[in-house]
Design an enzyme around this catalytic site. Structure first.
Site, PDB file in Angstrom:
ATOM      1  N   LYS A   1      34.980  38.892  33.059  1.00 37.05           N
ATOM      2  CA  LYS A   1      34.852  38.738  34.513  1.00 37.05           C
ATOM      3  C   LYS A   1      34.429  37.553  35.037  1.00 37.05           C
ATOM      4  CE  LYS A   1      35.152  43.589  34.602  1.00 37.05           C
ATOM      5  NZ  LYS A   1      35.009  44.833  35.311  1.00 37.05           N
TER       6      LYS A   1
ATOM      7  N   HIS B   1      44.726  42.987  36.472  1.00 35.60           N
ATOM      8  CA  HIS B   1      43.314  43.632  36.496  1.00 35.60           C
ATOM      9  C   HIS B   1      43.161  44.194  38.116  1.00 35.60           C
ATOM     10  CE1 HIS B   1      39.153  44.601  36.483  1.00 35.60           C
ATOM     11  NE2 HIS B   1      39.282  44.689  35.041  1.00 35.60           N
TER      12      HIS B   1
ATOM     13  N   ASN C   1      36.083  41.589  28.481  1.00 33.80           N
ATOM     14  CA  ASN C   1      36.709  41.016  29.572  1.00 33.80           C
ATOM     15  C   ASN C   1      35.201  40.532  30.369  1.00 33.80           C
ATOM     16  OD1 ASN C   1      37.273  40.196  32.153  1.00 33.80           O
ATOM     17  ND2 ASN C   1      37.905  42.201  32.825  1.00 33.80           N
TER      18      ASN C   1
ATOM     19  N   GLU D   1      43.279  51.357  33.000  1.00 41.63           N
ATOM     20  CA  GLU D   1      41.942  51.353  33.446  1.00 41.63           C
ATOM     21  C   GLU D   1      41.634  52.234  34.861  1.00 41.63           C
ATOM     22  OE1 GLU D   1      39.801  47.767  31.686  1.00 41.63           O
ATOM     23  OE2 GLU D   1      40.811  46.963  33.510  1.00 41.63           O
TER      24      GLU D   1
ATOM     25  N   GLY E   1      33.168  49.503  35.905  1.00 40.14           N
ATOM     26  CA  GLY E   1      31.885  49.294  36.365  1.00 40.14           C
ATOM     27  C   GLY E   1      30.985  50.322  37.053  1.00 40.14           C
TER      28      GLY E   1
ATOM     29  N   GLU F   1      40.668  44.260  39.744  1.00 38.76           N
ATOM     30  CA  GLU F   1      39.809  43.568  40.704  1.00 38.76           C
ATOM     31  C   GLU F   1      40.769  42.450  41.463  1.00 38.76           C
ATOM     32  OE1 GLU F   1      36.821  42.877  37.932  1.00 38.76           O
ATOM     33  OE2 GLU F   1      36.029  44.981  38.139  1.00 38.76           O
TER      34      GLU F   1
ATOM     35  N   SER G   1      34.049  51.242  31.705  1.00 40.80           N
ATOM     36  CA  SER G   1      32.717  51.878  31.436  1.00 40.80           C
ATOM     37  C   SER G   1      32.578  52.241  29.909  1.00 40.80           C
ATOM     38  CB  SER G   1      32.232  52.887  32.007  1.00 40.80           C
ATOM     39  OG  SER G   1      32.065  52.533  33.504  1.00 40.80           O
TER      40      SER G   1
HETATM   41  P1  PGA Z   1      33.601  47.928  32.642  1.00 33.44           P
HETATM   42  O1  PGA Z   1      34.888  47.031  33.295  1.00 33.44           O
HETATM   43  O2  PGA Z   1      33.870  48.127  31.113  1.00 33.44           O
HETATM   44  O3  PGA Z   1      32.766  47.137  33.159  1.00 33.44           O
HETATM   45  O4  PGA Z   1      33.835  49.125  33.393  1.00 33.44           O
HETATM   46  C1  PGA Z   1      36.245  47.188  32.536  1.00 33.44           C
HETATM   47  C2  PGA Z   1      37.365  46.217  32.778  1.00 33.44           C
HETATM   48  O5  PGA Z   1      37.173  45.942  34.163  1.00 33.44           O
HETATM   49  O6  PGA Z   1      38.097  45.648  32.211  1.00 33.44           O
END
Ligand code: PGA
Length: 251
Positions: A11, A95, A9, A167, A173, A97, A212
């Protein structure tokens, strides 16, 4: 058995030039025969470039969001037919976010998930709890609410086509990863929620872990019985690291 699936992803990363360079590097790193499905979830503006760069390479291309209507007075939105026209296979929905910063709701997802399926885009539905919810013992309630509402208008016979991504928001993140035991417990619960609708679908549906994931921790998390792969954010921006995570999923 469920085939592992590793999806990167990006983003908010990736001009068309960066996307092209990334795809060329990644294709040089992925081995020919794979026991793993691989996908890239990229910004709308890079979809066309990535679909072209990966043509014939057996890598799925996903959008990061989609609206539930095909057209109309919805400024700023993108619809399923628009994505399909580009050759996109799949779409990430819900997601955290999008939920946190852009007001995505369970009610909106209730319309989006069946819409994507009906249109022929494989949905990857993201769910997960905040740190406060985990600490106050609310993880299962949150997952039940998110999965229940988003799947409520999906016909039972199509549930197996979904991918779910667990998640935990506190792990996205942050560098904090759920322990393999925490991931397994929550993901078995997510699978059981699908099983409340259809036991066959629960066996077939893929549940990915996200939060992560890195080359160093991927194998341990993906070794859990209910973890069918990973949705990888930050670490997917490095094609070498991403290819290592793909390799870990196939081992
Ligand atoms: P990350 O994000 O691996 O940077 O923690 C995962 C995601 O948001 O899908």
């Amino acid at each position: 058995m469920r085939r592992p699936y590793v999806c990167g992803n990006w983003k908010l990363w990736g001009t068309r030039a960066e996307a092209l360079e990334y795809c060329e590097t990644l294709l040089g790193l992925l081995e020919g025969e794979r026991a793993v499905d691989v996908g890239l979830c990229v910004p709308f503006t890079a979809l066309d470039t990535v679909v072209g760069a990966l043509e014939g390479q057996d890598v799925r291309v996903a959008a990061q969001n989609m609206y539930s209507e095909d057209s109309g007075a919805f400024t700023g939105e993108v619809s399923a037919p628009m994505l399909l026209e580009l050759g996109v296979d799949s779409v990430v929905l819900g997601h955290s976010e999008r939920r946190e910063h852009f007001g995505e709701t369970d009610a909106a997802l209730r319309a989006k998930v069946p819409k994507a399926l009906k249109a022929g885009l494989a949905p990857i539905l993201c769910v997960g709890e905040t740190e406060d919810e985990r600490e106050s013992g609310d993880t299962e309630r949150k997952l039940r609410q998110q999965v229940g509402e988003a799947l409520s208008d999906v016909p039972s016979e199509r549930l197996s086509e979904l991918t779910l991504a667990y998640e935990p928001i506190w792990a996205i993140g942050t560098g904090k990863t759920a322990t393999p035991e925490q991931a397994q417990e929550a993901m078995a619960f997510v699978r059981a929620l699908v099983g409340d609708r259809s036991r066959d679908a629960a066996e077939q549906v893929r549940v990915l872990y996200g939060g992560s994931v890195k080359p160093e921790n991927a194998a341990e998390i993906m070794a859990q019985p209910d973890v069918d792969g990973a949705l990888v954010g930050g670490a997917s921006l490095d094609p070498e690291g991403f290819a290592q995570i793909v390799a870990a999923a196939g081992s």
